[in-house]
Design a protein around this motif. Structure first.
Motif, PDB file in Angstrom:
ATOM      1  N   SER A  67      40.819  49.764  30.813  1.00  0.00           N
ATOM      2  CA  SER A  67      42.087  50.603  31.291  1.00  0.00           C
ATOM      3  C   SER A  67      43.486  49.978  31.092  1.00  0.00           C
ATOM      4  CB  SER A  67      42.254  50.868  32.798  1.00  0.00           C
ATOM      5  OG  SER A  67      42.509  50.243  33.904  1.00  0.00           O
ATOM      6  N   GLU A  68      44.351  50.608  31.350  1.00  0.00           N
ATOM      7  CA  GLU A  68      46.080  50.757  31.147  1.00  0.00           C
ATOM      8  C   GLU A  68      45.796  49.759  32.390  1.00  0.00           C
ATOM      9  OE1 GLU A  68      48.655  53.331  30.853  1.00  0.00           O
ATOM     10  OE2 GLU A  68      47.679  54.403  29.056  1.00  0.00           O
ATOM     11  N   ALA A  69      45.499  49.724  34.122  1.00  0.00           N
ATOM     12  CA  ALA A  69      45.685  48.789  35.102  1.00  0.00           C
ATOM     13  C   ALA A  69      44.993  47.667  34.524  1.00  0.00           C
ATOM     14  CB  ALA A  69      45.074  49.509  35.900  1.00  0.00           C
ATOM     15  N   SER A  70      44.644  47.224  33.608  1.00  0.00           N
ATOM     16  CA  SER A  70      44.034  45.686  33.160  1.00  0.00           C
ATOM     17  C   SER A  70      44.960  44.863  32.570  1.00  0.00           C
ATOM     18  CB  SER A  70      42.455  45.785  32.863  1.00  0.00           C
ATOM     19  OG  SER A  70      42.381  46.511  31.265  1.00  0.00           O
TER      20      SER A  70
ATOM     21  N   HIS B 296      42.573  56.771  47.036  1.00  0.00           N
ATOM     22  CA  HIS B 296      42.530  56.123  47.797  1.00  0.00           C
ATOM     23  C   HIS B 296      41.692  54.525  47.805  1.00  0.00           C
ATOM     24  CE1 HIS B 296      39.367  57.411  45.000  1.00  0.00           C
ATOM     25  NE2 HIS B 296      38.089  56.194  45.156  1.00  0.00           N
ATOM     26  N   ILE B 297      41.531  54.408  48.242  1.00  0.00           N
ATOM     27  CA  ILE B 297      40.703  52.268  47.824  1.00  0.00           C
ATOM     28  C   ILE B 297      39.253  52.577  48.035  1.00  0.00           C
ATOM     29  CG2 ILE B 297      40.701  49.725  48.594  1.00  0.00           C
ATOM     30  CD1 ILE B 297      43.810  50.470  49.598  1.00  0.00           C
ATOM     31  N   GLY B 298      38.262  53.130  47.190  1.00  0.00           N
ATOM     32  CA  GLY B 298      37.100  52.382  47.087  1.00  0.00           C
ATOM     33  C   GLY B 298      36.383  50.942  47.152  1.00  0.00           C
ATOM     34  N   ASP B 299      35.169  50.947  47.072  1.00  0.00           N
ATOM     35  CA  ASP B 299      34.409  49.555  46.911  1.00  0.00           C
ATOM     36  C   ASP B 299      34.783  49.285  45.718  1.00  0.00           C
ATOM     37  OD1 ASP B 299      32.580  51.888  46.150  1.00  0.00           O
ATOM     38  OD2 ASP B 299      31.244  50.279  46.486  1.00  0.00           O
TER      39      ASP B 299
ATOM     40  N   LEU C 169      44.143  47.307  46.925  1.00  0.00           N
ATOM     41  CA  LEU C 169      45.376  48.328  47.570  1.00  0.00           C
ATOM     42  C   LEU C 169      46.785  49.011  45.762  1.00  0.00           C
ATOM     43  CD1 LEU C 169      47.193  50.669  48.639  1.00  0.00           C
ATOM     44  CD2 LEU C 169      48.584  48.994  50.123  1.00  0.00           C
ATOM     45  N   ARG C 170      46.506  47.315  44.812  1.00  0.00           N
ATOM     46  CA  ARG C 170      47.551  47.264  43.930  1.00  0.00           C
ATOM     47  C   ARG C 170      46.524  48.077  43.255  1.00  0.00           C
ATOM     48  NH1 ARG C 170      49.323  42.523  46.430  1.00  0.00           N
ATOM     49  NH2 ARG C 170      50.805  42.119  47.470  1.00  0.00           N
ATOM     50  N   ILE C 171      45.631  47.461  42.676  1.00  0.00           N
ATOM     51  CA  ILE C 171      44.541  48.259  41.823  1.00  0.00           C
ATOM     52  C   ILE C 171      44.167  49.587  41.968  1.00  0.00           C
ATOM     53  CG2 ILE C 171      41.696  47.895  40.493  1.00  0.00           C
ATOM     54  CD1 ILE C 171      42.154  45.564  41.260  1.00  0.00           C
ATOM     55  N   ALA C 172      44.048  49.989  42.883  1.00  0.00           N
ATOM     56  CA  ALA C 172      43.475  51.629  43.430  1.00  0.00           C
ATOM     57  C   ALA C 172      45.527  52.136  42.856  1.00  0.00           C
ATOM     58  CB  ALA C 172      43.613  51.511  44.768  1.00  0.00           C
TER      59      ALA C 172
ATOM     60  N   LEU D 259      35.546  45.451  44.151  1.00  0.00           N
ATOM     61  CA  LEU D 259      35.001  44.818  43.790  1.00  0.00           C
ATOM     62  C   LEU D 259      35.398  44.132  42.183  1.00  0.00           C
ATOM     63  CD1 LEU D 259      32.503  43.197  42.631  1.00  0.00           C
ATOM     64  CD2 LEU D 259      31.931  45.424  41.647  1.00  0.00           C
ATOM     65  N   LEU D 260      36.951  45.223  41.656  1.00  0.00           N
ATOM     66  CA  LEU D 260      37.008  44.310  40.649  1.00  0.00           C
ATOM     67  C   LEU D 260      38.193  43.414  41.208  1.00  0.00           C
ATOM     68  CD1 LEU D 260      38.631  47.886  38.435  1.00  0.00           C
ATOM     69  CD2 LEU D 260      37.303  46.051  37.988  1.00  0.00           C
TER      70      LEU D 260
END
Length: 186
Positions: free
Chosen positions: A183-186, A143-146, A133-136, A150-151
């Motif tokens: 991405s910036e999220a990493s 949404h929260i996808g597969d 959820l936090r990654i999404a 995995l991440l």
């Protein structure tokens, strides 16, 4: 949170429950989530796992998990840290198995009775779902996808992340395979 899951992500969660039931595990774990991800076809995560060569090495992954369960769930990093202070985990496991039987230290050995009909999630698996959820959210997805699952498995320290990294699937390589760059999220 489950209402934000895509059809593919819901398939991973229900697949993980199925893996847990088939193996007689006490709870659904990160390992079951990964095995369910490997069962998926035609999704962003399945393409990333295939591109990184992980899909074709399922038996190697399962052997690594089995060996870790035999060690009582310790990762190789844990065993190496203990070896650094003079504790040989392999020797301890051998002596315990010699005295009490093979596989006695294996994690998740016995099936429990499921009075409610629902299999519970281990704290680590719950944390992985929360991390997805936090990654999404960090990626700006609604949404929260597969792919987020995995991440999350690669982002959280532990056995699954270690085994995936040993097979060439780190957070950075998975993200690159799925989204074409960091991405910036990493």
């Amino acid at each position: 949170m489950f209402e934000r899951f895509t059809k593919g992500a819901r398939g991973v969660v229900t697949g993980a429950v199925g893996h847990s039931e088939r193996t007689g595990a006490d709870t659904v774990t990160d390992e079951h989530l990964l095995l369910a991800l490997l069962d998926q076809r035609g999704t962003r995560a399945s393409f990333a796992l295939a591109a990184l060569g992980v899909t074709g090495r399922r038996e190697s992954l399962e052997r690594a998990f089995a060996e870790a369960r035999r060690r009582g769930g310790l990762t190789k990093a844990d065993a190496d840290a203990l070896a650094g202070i003079g504790i040989d985990v392999g020797e301890i496991v051998s002596k315990v198995e010699e005295a009490h039987g093979e596989g006695v230290m294996r994690v998740g050995r016995g099936p429990k009775r499921w009075w409610s009909g629902h299999r519970g999630f281990a704290p680590t698996a719950k944390a992985t779902l929360e991390k997805s959820l936090r990654i999404a959210i960090g990626r700006g997805d609604r949404h929260i996808g597969d792919e987020h699952l995995l991440l999350a498995l690669t982002a959280r320290p532990g056995l699954v992340a270690e085994v995936l990294a040993d097979h060439g699937a780190t957070y950075a390589t998975v993200e690159r395979a799925m989204f074409g760059g960091l991405s910036e999220a990493s």
